[in-house]
Design an enzyme around this catalytic site. Structure first.
Site, PDB file in Angstrom:
ATOM      1  N   GLU A   1       0.884  -1.263  -0.024  1.00 21.33           N
ATOM      2  CA  GLU A   1       0.074  -0.049   0.000  1.00 21.33           C
ATOM      3  C   GLU A   1       0.874   1.259   0.084  1.00 21.33           C
ATOM      4  OE1 GLU A   1      -3.368  -2.141   2.689  1.00 21.33           O
ATOM      5  OE2 GLU A   1      -3.158  -0.050   3.023  1.00 21.33           O
ATOM      6  N   LEU A   2       1.755   1.441  -0.859  1.00 24.56           N
ATOM      7  CA  LEU A   2       2.876   2.224  -0.760  1.00 24.56           C
ATOM      8  C   LEU A   2       2.494   3.847  -1.034  1.00 24.56           C
ATOM      9  CD1 LEU A   2       5.993   2.651  -0.241  1.00 24.56           C
ATOM     10  CD2 LEU A   2       6.321   2.128  -2.652  1.00 24.56           C
TER      11      LEU A   2
END
Ligand code: G3I
EC number: 3.2.1.8
Length: 374
Positions: free
Chosen positions: A263-264
């Protein structure tokens, strides 16, 4: 012959003048021998309503995650009611575009309706009843996408932010510590081919890292195959350090699991309480002093963001043997959750593509890094 010469001279001249773009690799092409690169999609993006986003996703990425449509609340709002249409569209988009399709998430303390944990009188249900409801949900949802969704975030954010113990949730209080084990068993039974993941944020913190290591070791001791640990990667411009992230990559890979960054995004906005992590429940009232770039991102901050992403992807490539996937939490700055968290209505710039769907300098810096010899 003379014409050819003129033609080639013209081309080279044009090329050197940059008219002819040697087609640069896209993100997925630049890292095709390293790891998958992808993004979390919202309804408008996978349904095609946001055509520009869909074109960008198809061009740049080879894996997708569902930002919301496969969470318990949205997909199973009432005991006997499933809302599969959005999720069907998400999976269909992934299959049509040969994406590695991820399912997010089966067991989480957020976005799970109260009815799951309560009886008609609103009282907490028993361990047996909640286990039955968990099994029904997982076998129905995972079963529906058997062979289509290749990997599942089975349990999300089950470790507390401080101290590394299990997070105090209704899953823990009603079922007990083995709720995670049960979730992985039900998921494996529903689709034995699917990769199963544990997913969480702030895993660069030593206490949380040790908590996850304890949990995964306990699952492995029960014969459960955890394919990967997902480090969400909701980072700031300075927190965490590369050394902290690297320490967790190395520690987790020693468990024999892959490490994914799931979930960068990199928040460039100042935050109350020096925010860390991604606890969606931690919100603050709107305050303009925290919405400082509403009219555009200063070059100085753009450069910091660019360096931050270049440093991260240099680290990812250094450990490409341990990393399976890098997924950005959103496609463009316009649709990032960070425009509404922890303060609603801000203008954030956490991703590689801007509000005009154009690549930002960070995008080029990552490709330049990838083009360099290791
Ligand atoms: O769909 C409803 C809509 O019908 C309603 O009108 C609207 C009004 O409130 O809400 C809509 O639901 C919102 C949903 O996003 C879809 O947009 C929820 O309120 C809102 O809470 C939800 O936020 C999501 C959040 O998880 C919820 O927990 C964010 O989009 C999503 O980016 C965020 O993602 C989480 C990961 O799943 C886990 N890790 C942290 C990450 C960021 O919090």
């Amino acid at each position: 012959m003379k014409n050819n010469k003129i033609w080639i001279t013209t081309c080279l001249a044009a090329f050197s003048l940059g008219f002819v773009q040697k087609s640069e690799p896209t993100l997925k092409e630049a890292f095709q021998n390293s790891f998958y690169v992808g993004a979390a999609l919202n309804k408008a993006q996978f349904s095609g309503k946001d055509t520009k986003a869909q074109e960008l996703v198809k061009k740049q990425f080879n894996t997708i995650s569902p930002e919301n449509v496969l969470k318990w609340g949205p997909v199973h709002p009432k005991p006997e009611e499933y809302n599969f249409k959005p999720a069907d569209d998400y999976v269909a988009f992934g299959q049509q575009n040969k994406m590695f399709i991820v399912g997010h998430t089966l067991v989480w303390h957020q976005q799970t309706p109260d009815w799951v944990f309560e009886d008609e009188a609103g009282k907490p249900v028993s361990r047996e009843v909640l286990l039955k409801r968990m099994e029904n949900h997982i076998s129905t949802v995972v079963g529906r996408y058997k062979g289509k969704i290749q990997g599942w975030d089975v349990v999300n954010e089950a470790i507390a932010d401080q101290g590394g113990q299990m997070r105090p949730t209704k899953w823990l209080s009603i079922i007990g510590e083995d709720f995670a084990q049960k979730a992985f068993e039900y998921a494996h039974k529903a689709d034995p081919q699917a990769e199963l993941y544990y997913n969480d944020y702030s895993l660069y913190r030593p206490d949380k890292r040790e908590g996850v290591i304890r949990l995964v070791k306990s699952l492995q001791a029960k014969g459960i195959k955890v394919k990967a640990i997902g480090m969400q990667g909701h980072y700031g411009l300075t927190v965490p350090t590369m050394e902290q992230v690297e320490a967790s990559i190395v520690a987790f890979s020693k468990l024999g699991v892959e490490v994914n960054f799931t979930e960068l995004d990199i928040d460039v906005l100042p935050n109350p309480s020096q925010r860390q992590g991604a606890d969606i429940a931690e919100t603050f009232d709107a305050d303009q002093k925290f919405n400082v770039y509403s009219s555009g991102l200063p070059d100085s901050v753009q450069q910091k963001l660019t360096k931050r992403y270049a440093d991260l992807f240099t680290l990812f490539r250094k450990h490409q043997d341990k990393i399976g996937r890098i997924t950005f939490w959103g496609v463009t700055d316009a649709n990032s959750w960070l425009n509404n968290w922890p303060i609603k209505g801000r203008t954030s710039y956490p991703l590689l593509f801007d509000r005009q769907y154009q690549p930002k300098p960070a995008y080029q810096a990552i490709l330049n890094m990838a083009a360099q010899k290791k």
